[in-house]
Design a protein around this motif. Structure first.
Motif, PDB file in Angstrom:
ATOM      1  N   ALA A  11       0.802  -0.991   0.248  1.00  0.00           N
ATOM      2  CA  ALA A  11       0.042  -0.158  -0.393  1.00  0.00           C
ATOM      3  C   ALA A  11       0.985   1.556   0.195  1.00  0.00           C
ATOM      4  N   THR A  12       0.364   2.142  -0.428  1.00  0.00           N
ATOM      5  CA  THR A  12       1.421   3.218  -0.377  1.00  0.00           C
ATOM      6  C   THR A  12       0.432   4.899   0.383  1.00  0.00           C
ATOM      7  N   VAL A  13       1.385   5.070   1.002  1.00  0.00           N
ATOM      8  CA  VAL A  13       0.983   5.889   2.698  1.00  0.00           C
ATOM      9  C   VAL A  13       2.143   7.425   2.302  1.00  0.00           C
ATOM     10  N   LYS A  14       1.280   8.527   2.819  1.00  0.00           N
ATOM     11  CA  LYS A  14       1.805   9.633   2.452  1.00  0.00           C
ATOM     12  C   LYS A  14       2.407  10.641   3.582  1.00  0.00           C
ATOM     13  N   LEU A  15       2.682  11.151   3.849  1.00  0.00           N
ATOM     14  CA  LEU A  15       3.399  12.132   5.138  1.00  0.00           C
ATOM     15  C   LEU A  15       3.290  13.846   4.349  1.00  0.00           C
ATOM     16  N   GLN A  16       2.657  14.345   4.875  1.00  0.00           N
ATOM     17  CA  GLN A  16       2.473  15.446   4.437  1.00  0.00           C
ATOM     18  C   GLN A  16       2.503  16.546   5.544  1.00  0.00           C
ATOM     19  N   CYS A  17       3.763  16.979   5.785  1.00  0.00           N
ATOM     20  CA  CYS A  17       4.035  18.264   6.351  1.00  0.00           C
ATOM     21  C   CYS A  17       3.628  19.884   5.931  1.00  0.00           C
ATOM     22  N   ASN A  18       2.886  20.235   6.995  1.00  0.00           N
ATOM     23  CA  ASN A  18       2.462  21.670   6.768  1.00  0.00           C
ATOM     24  C   ASN A  18       2.715  23.355   7.099  1.00  0.00           C
ATOM     25  N   ASN A  19       4.065  22.707   7.472  1.00  0.00           N
ATOM     26  CA  ASN A  19       4.871  24.026   8.405  1.00  0.00           C
ATOM     27  C   ASN A  19       4.782  25.320   6.890  1.00  0.00           C
ATOM     28  N   THR A  20       5.049  26.081   7.271  1.00  0.00           N
ATOM     29  CA  THR A  20       4.818  27.653   6.910  1.00  0.00           C
ATOM     30  C   THR A  20       5.906  27.629   6.040  1.00  0.00           C
ATOM     31  N   ARG A  21       7.043  27.091   6.696  1.00  0.00           N
ATOM     32  CA  ARG A  21       8.601  27.850   5.793  1.00  0.00           C
ATOM     33  C   ARG A  21       8.209  26.690   4.823  1.00  0.00           C
ATOM     34  N   TYR A  22       8.502  25.195   5.142  1.00  0.00           N
ATOM     35  CA  TYR A  22       9.241  23.865   4.769  1.00  0.00           C
ATOM     36  C   TYR A  22       7.270  23.263   4.389  1.00  0.00           C
ATOM     37  N   LYS A  23       7.528  22.926   3.511  1.00  0.00           N
ATOM     38  CA  LYS A  23       6.161  21.944   3.031  1.00  0.00           C
ATOM     39  C   LYS A  23       6.891  20.358   2.483  1.00  0.00           C
ATOM     40  N   VAL A  54      -0.267  11.344   8.279  1.00  0.00           N
ATOM     41  CA  VAL A  54       0.125  10.714   7.576  1.00  0.00           C
ATOM     42  C   VAL A  54      -1.077  10.016   7.117  1.00  0.00           C
ATOM     43  N   VAL A  55      -1.532  10.164   5.204  1.00  0.00           N
ATOM     44  CA  VAL A  55      -2.733   9.205   5.350  1.00  0.00           C
ATOM     45  C   VAL A  55      -2.649   8.580   3.906  1.00  0.00           C
ATOM     46  N   LEU A  56      -3.534   7.516   3.949  1.00  0.00           N
ATOM     47  CA  LEU A  56      -3.703   6.182   2.940  1.00  0.00           C
ATOM     48  C   LEU A  56      -3.344   7.140   1.582  1.00  0.00           C
ATOM     49  N   VAL A  57      -3.052   6.809   0.376  1.00  0.00           N
ATOM     50  CA  VAL A  57      -3.022   6.848  -0.489  1.00  0.00           C
ATOM     51  C   VAL A  57      -3.616   6.157  -1.582  1.00  0.00           C
ATOM     52  N   SER A  58      -2.958   5.028  -1.636  1.00  0.00           N
ATOM     53  CA  SER A  58      -3.443   3.749  -2.907  1.00  0.00           C
ATOM     54  C   SER A  58      -3.259   2.326  -1.844  1.00  0.00           C
ATOM     55  N   ALA A  59      -3.631   1.105  -2.465  1.00  0.00           N
ATOM     56  CA  ALA A  59      -3.339  -0.248  -2.457  1.00  0.00           C
ATOM     57  C   ALA A  59      -3.964  -0.772  -3.360  1.00  0.00           C
ATOM     58  N   PRO A  60      -3.025  -3.258  -3.969  1.00  0.00           N
ATOM     59  CA  PRO A  60      -3.140  -3.331  -4.537  1.00  0.00           C
ATOM     60  C   PRO A  60      -4.634  -3.645  -4.818  1.00  0.00           C
ATOM     61  N   ASN A  61      -5.231  -4.048  -5.821  1.00  0.00           N
ATOM     62  CA  ASN A  61      -6.975  -5.430  -5.719  1.00  0.00           C
ATOM     63  C   ASN A  61      -7.462  -4.100  -5.812  1.00  0.00           C
ATOM     64  N   GLY A  62      -8.288  -2.658  -6.000  1.00  0.00           N
ATOM     65  CA  GLY A  62      -9.048  -2.538  -5.384  1.00  0.00           C
ATOM     66  C   GLY A  62      -9.400  -2.056  -4.613  1.00  0.00           C
ATOM     67  N   PHE A 101      -7.240  -0.625   4.786  1.00  0.00           N
ATOM     68  CA  PHE A 101      -8.228  -0.299   3.989  1.00  0.00           C
ATOM     69  C   PHE A 101      -9.044  -1.056   3.972  1.00  0.00           C
ATOM     70  N   GLN A 102      -9.763  -1.174   3.505  1.00  0.00           N
ATOM     71  CA  GLN A 102     -11.141  -1.753   3.414  1.00  0.00           C
ATOM     72  C   GLN A 102     -11.843  -2.547   1.817  1.00  0.00           C
ATOM     73  N   PRO A 103     -12.137  -2.920   1.867  1.00  0.00           N
ATOM     74  CA  PRO A 103     -13.198  -4.321   0.140  1.00  0.00           C
ATOM     75  C   PRO A 103     -13.896  -3.046  -0.238  1.00  0.00           C
ATOM     76  N   ASN A 104     -13.853  -3.000  -1.007  1.00  0.00           N
ATOM     77  CA  ASN A 104     -15.463  -2.029  -2.043  1.00  0.00           C
ATOM     78  C   ASN A 104     -16.253  -3.677  -1.678  1.00  0.00           C
ATOM     79  N   CYS A 105     -17.266  -3.020  -0.806  1.00  0.00           N
ATOM     80  CA  CYS A 105     -18.281  -4.384  -0.559  1.00  0.00           C
ATOM     81  C   CYS A 105     -19.399  -3.163  -0.914  1.00  0.00           C
TER      82      CYS A 105
END
Length: 107
Positions: A11-23, A54-62, A101-105
């Protein structure tokens, strides 16, 4: 049949920092156990870590992200404990999660 969230390898995860000085935006893939490790640059200090998540971005298998512990809206970093590296530089280790992640139910 019950649809429950679960952890997935690659799975892909993303670290994002929203400091006013350094993005900062960095991504990483989870290992076979669903764990990931991201090393932020030195411009992100312990004082700026509260502006990171940290947010979840994507995972294999839909599979689709769930918002368990902020997987969609952004999981806040929780400090674990300070360490000193082999080169004698102090650093903090942070954790998030668990995220899932959760399956598409069918509805």
């Amino acid at each position: 049949m019950t649809c429950v969230p679960f952890v997935f390898a690659d799975a892909t995860v993303k670290l994002q920092c929203n400091n006013t000085r350094y993005k900062l935006v960095q991504t990483a893939k989870t290992d076979k156990n669903g764990y990931f490790f991201l090393e932020a640059p030195k411009s992100i200090t312990t004082y700026g870590a509260h502006k990171c998540n940290v947010v979840l971005v994507s995972a294999p298998n839909g599979l689709k992200p769930s918002n368990l512990h902020g997987g969609i809206t952004g999981a806040l970093l929780r400090p674990q404990k300070p360490y000193v590296s082999d080169s004698k530089l102090p650093f903090f280790l942070y954790t998030v999660g668990p995220l899932a992640f959760q399956p598409n139910c069918p509805k």
